[in-house]
Design an enzyme around this catalytic site. Structure first.
Site, short mmCIF file in Angstrom:
data_model
loop_
_atom_site.label_atom_id
_atom_site.label_comp_id
_atom_site.label_asym_id
_atom_site.label_seq_id
_atom_site.Cartn_x
_atom_site.Cartn_y
_atom_site.Cartn_z
N ARG A 292 0.83 -1.22 0.00
CA ARG A 292 0.00 0.00 0.00
C ARG A 292 0.86 1.26 0.00
NH1 ARG A 292 -5.30 -1.84 3.71
NH2 ARG A 292 -6.18 -3.06 1.99
N TYR A 424 -6.12 -0.60 -6.96
CA TYR A 424 -5.57 -1.87 -6.45
C TYR A 424 -4.93 -1.76 -5.06
CZ TYR A 424 -1.20 -0.81 -9.25
OH TYR A 424 -0.09 -0.28 -9.82
N GLU A 425 -4.59 -2.89 -4.49
CA GLU A 425 -4.11 -2.96 -3.10
C GLU A 425 -5.11 -2.36 -2.12
OE1 GLU A 425 -1.83 -4.86 -2.38
OE2 GLU A 425 -0.93 -5.09 -4.35
N GLY A 426 -6.37 -2.62 -2.32
CA GLY A 426 -7.43 -2.01 -1.50
C GLY A 426 -7.81 -0.69 -2.13
N GLN A 431 -9.35 2.16 1.85
CA GLN A 431 -8.37 2.91 2.67
C GLN A 431 -9.10 3.88 3.61
OE1 GLN A 431 -5.25 1.88 2.37
NE2 GLN A 431 -5.91 0.61 0.64
#
Lengths: 563, 563
Positions: A292, A424-426, A431
């Protein structure tokens, strides 16, 4: 146009925002001397400028290709990757026991910013490796470490993250992939994973897949998830039971193959547990938190690249007349405004991202408070820096006028590449949820309150003080709000907190500059910092109404009535 | 996914924002009865949904192709264009004398919104024709009108705008194309024009180019510019001396050929003056003001389309659990926030754009004040509605998560298509300059002040009143500021004025809804309107600091130091 690493800006942020000299006082980071810092910044700059940047356009134009399960990267990619391995770049912050240099994450961040700026589709591959190294180092058995860690740290093999399945995106706990014991300590893994970055490619002989799956009898949801290391090629040299079924046709990062991976179509792919059974989420979060922050750096790198391109064009392109003379468009007020804004957002995003990595470094030398602060900052870096990447890349197109929309100019690619980072990555919505649901309450709220207290003790600009006051009130109210109200407020709150923290850090940078640090280019930095504090911080205050909106307001109509 | 025209929203805006019934009281617009309005909205909806929307994806994927000077549009384009002509859509608001229906521009706006939403790359072609019709009707000789007007009004021939040259973009006055008298009343035109939308294609037998050029002895700058009508095929059936040299490879609107046009390579293309010699800018502005409002409608149309796609996906896609049950992502607060925001921005942008067209209609029936108001609103519609198009299309990608980045989903195309609208027909920076340099001072300031007075008399929401106060002070200060300070403030001022006016109009719409108008779907409209007033209007207040920034701040560093 060519890319030039912003080495002196990076050095200033490392010195005065991260305060890397303090880290170098520890045994662990004793190697991070000023000379070493300079050498790394210079070396990373040369690699990014000389090897990666020239491949960015061909990567976009040709993309990676899938044929019968094999993925071919664009022309020049293999050679560049070989030189990346030769240069030892993969191991910069890697564990010394596995052949890494053990340098601070904050220094590695500068390297990754450069690689992202030069060629984000390339840099994605090592980025995932960095996360895998952390997860294996923290949670893997000694056997696995021996077999895999040094190979990933050297770059000889790459690594991937396998969370997403068709029905399990943001809701990771809905995943269905399975692992059953093989009887010899290994497991048989099966299932389909999607959106797997560099799941297959021709850069290395082996690829180490980190795969989330369910073991027999595991409970539903994230509590039932375990993490497995599943290599493309098994230790005995035979191919594992896994493959890349297809790759996606995407808006950007064309050279980065986004794979659909099939595991265990012929009985089960052999894998080994990373961490304990049912401990998958914790191990995966080690990897994901790293990723992240690194995705945040993609926003920083693309903002830097877009700014350089726009400034160069605006200095070159002449339109109209001022005081009777032909004028560069950079000298037209609204174009200059855009350039200053781009620079301001870039400096601020860099400061926030490096600072967060610096807090991780401090945690690694025993500062527990810094570790909690890194936790608070992670969603802000991922969420806001990626939004900044998109905004700056879009402004970059605008500065170019009609030429910005023509692909050959290169400005459009930056926006197309940047647009994935908020997803992406959450997603950034995830977040924001993480920020309000976990981070503002971390350590009983002390972690966030400590950040605010530090800012309050330091902040001098009146707009910054105003935003501090505003955010403090809103966070207090969010803590007492219903879950839905809190989530309704989450995105503006995340942005406000990020802008506040970044504003505090650039004000700090400004004081260093005023005290004589930096030298060449300080007028540009000063303009950018003043613009950030005077214009962008008040814009964040304007988001306060959104943070006061209630769930009742947005849920008053059935969703069907919104189209 | 399929597109459904927002007919009932359009009708509400026509009824309560434009107040089209008042227009229908005039002789000129007596045909615009409620039944006729419904028939047009319904017919345009059917054409957009049935003919244009199904070609949007193939248009993006295949694009228009150039081979040896000929441009081939994507499969299906020719047939759809033929049906567009058959349906008489081109002449909806065209002059009755030339075979048009003479209906209000505000009604034509609803049609163009639909066509843009369904397939903006297609709709661009007739859009330029609308501007040409206005310019020829207002400034062309009777002979030219007889020869060309009815053919363009019917759609049998298309038309183009030729301003830009390599060295003359925003600075139109720098153009170098030449025209010399041929001795028979016609002119010989020569020069290279770039970024010519639909400059060549296979949809019609003839293309009518409107070309800016300089006549012998003409002064420098815009004062020396004349407008010529230069057809691809001459009245005697022979080809004119002009051609398409190449087309551009663009980020979006792939099906719309963006041409480099060469005029007079063999001695001179035959053309005829539109308006007097040296009167080119005035004639061109007739065309350009129309085109600017229409580009604003591209933002509205793409916002509508992106919102529909996002809502449909969010209703279909399930992730996570609420109260123990699987939940559609539309029911997660931050996704719902995005959907409400998309809807709010779309409704507001539509209201602002239609209102501006309605002011043009009022001017056409003799209301001079309305004409001045349309002038004030033109940069706001072009600037802000196109920014809205990009923001909403980008939110649309975000709602889709990872799927949004995959081209086959369709969400990414909307952002790629939308991104040109802030650039062409005068960049949004040029719109902002027009707003502060000309429009806030128009008629001694009375035109803008009259708008503010109307808003002040009507506005009830406290945030709207706050923004009115704020903007009034900032505009007063901009009027007294140095030119550079005024231009530095221009973009935030433009946005604030647009949000204020749109906020006023949606509050008006909200009152009509509360009085019982609208019916089905009013809960969604109410939520969107409340969100706009409570959240988006305060964000615009937050732009005030940017409008107070001085040229001194942004010019304090040399532009070279901004990269």
């Amino acid at each position: 146009m060519s890319f030039a690493s912003p080495v002196s800006d990076q050095r200033l942020v490392l010195d005065h925002v991260v305060r890397i000299a303090e880290l170098a006082k520890s045994n662990r980071f004793a190697e991070a001397t000023p000379d070493m810092v300079d050498a790394v910044l210079q070396g990373a700059a040369e690699f990014a400028e000389g090897e990666l940047a020239p491949l960015n356009t061909v990567g976009d134009r040709e993309g990676s290709r899938w044929v019968d399960g094999a993925v071919t990267t664009p022309p020049g990619w293999r050679e560049a990757y070989a030189r990346f391995v030769e240069g030892g770049w993969m191991g910069l912050s890697g564990p010394v026991e596995a052949g890494g240099q053990g340098l601070p994450n904050s220094l590695s961040a500068a390297m990754m910013e450069d690689f992202n700026a030069a060629n984000v589709a390339f840099a994605l591959c090592p980025m995932l490796g960095l996360g895998a190294v952390e997860a294996i180092d923290a949670h893997g058995s000694d056997d696995l470490k021996r077999e895999y860690l040094s190979k990933i740290v050297s770059g000889e093999w790459t690594a991937t993250m396998n969370l997403t399945e068709p029905q399990a995106g943001s809701d990771v706990g809905a995943l269905k992939s399975k692992a059953v014991p093989a009887g010899d300590g290994s497991w048989k893994v099966s299932g389909t994973k999607i959106f797997i970055t560099y799941g297959e490619h021709d850069l290395t002989d082996n690829i180490v897949h980190m795969v989330l799956a369910r073991t027999p009898g595991a409970p539903d949801g994230t509590k039932g998830v375990s993490l497995f290391l599943v290599p493309k090629v098994l230790p005995d040299g035979t191919p594992n039971d896994l493959g890349c079924v297809s790759i996606e046709h995407k808006m950007g990062i064309h050279a980065s193959p986004t794979c659909v991976m099939a595991y265990g179509e012929e009985g089960g792919a052999t894998g080994w547990l990373i961490g304990p059974e049912l401990g998958g989420m914790s191990a995966m979060f080690t990897m994901m938190n790293n990723a992240r922050l690194n995705v945040g750096l993609q926003g920083v790198g693309l903002a830097e690249r877009a700014t350089q391109r726009a400034v160069a064009y605006a200095l070159d392109r002449k339109q109209g007349v001022r005081a009777g003379l032909p004028v560069r468009i950079a000298d037209h007020p609204d174009v200059r405004r855009m350039l200053v804004r781009m620079r301001a957002l870039t400096i601020a995003a860099r400061s926030l991202a490096y600072y967060a990595f610096g807090q991780l470094d401090r945690a690694n030398v025993g500062d527990g408070e810094a570790g909690l602060r890194a936790d608070v900052l992670t969603p802000l870096v991922k969420g806001w820096c990626t939004d900044v990447g998109c905004e700056v890349a879009s402004l970059g197109i605008q500065v170019h006028g009609g030429m910005g929309f023509i692909e050959e100019t290169g400005a459009a690619q930056h926006l197309r590449d940047a647009r994935i980072a908020p997803i992406y990555e959450g997603t950034n919505g995830i977040q924001a949820a993480d920020f309000v649901q976990r981070k503002i309450g971390l350590d009983g709220g002390a972690a966030f309150d400590g950040l605010i207290a530090d800012i309050r003790a330091d902040a001098q600009h009146k707009e910054l003080i105003l935003l501090t006051d505003e955010l403090e009130v809103l966070v207090a109210s969010a803590r007492n709000a219903s879950p839905d109200d809190r989530l309704t407020a989450s995105y503006p709150l995340m942005t406000m907190a990020a802008v506040l923290t970044a504003g505090w850090l650039v004000e700090r940078l400004g004081r260093a500059i005023n005290a004589g640090e930096g030298g060449g280019g300080n007028a540009g930095r000063r303009a950018a910092i003043e613009y950030f504090l005077s214009v962008i911080v008040p814009e964040a205050v304007g988001l306060g109404a959104g943070a006061e909106a209630t769930a009742e307001m947005i849920y008053q109509a059935p969703a069907e009535e919104l189209a």
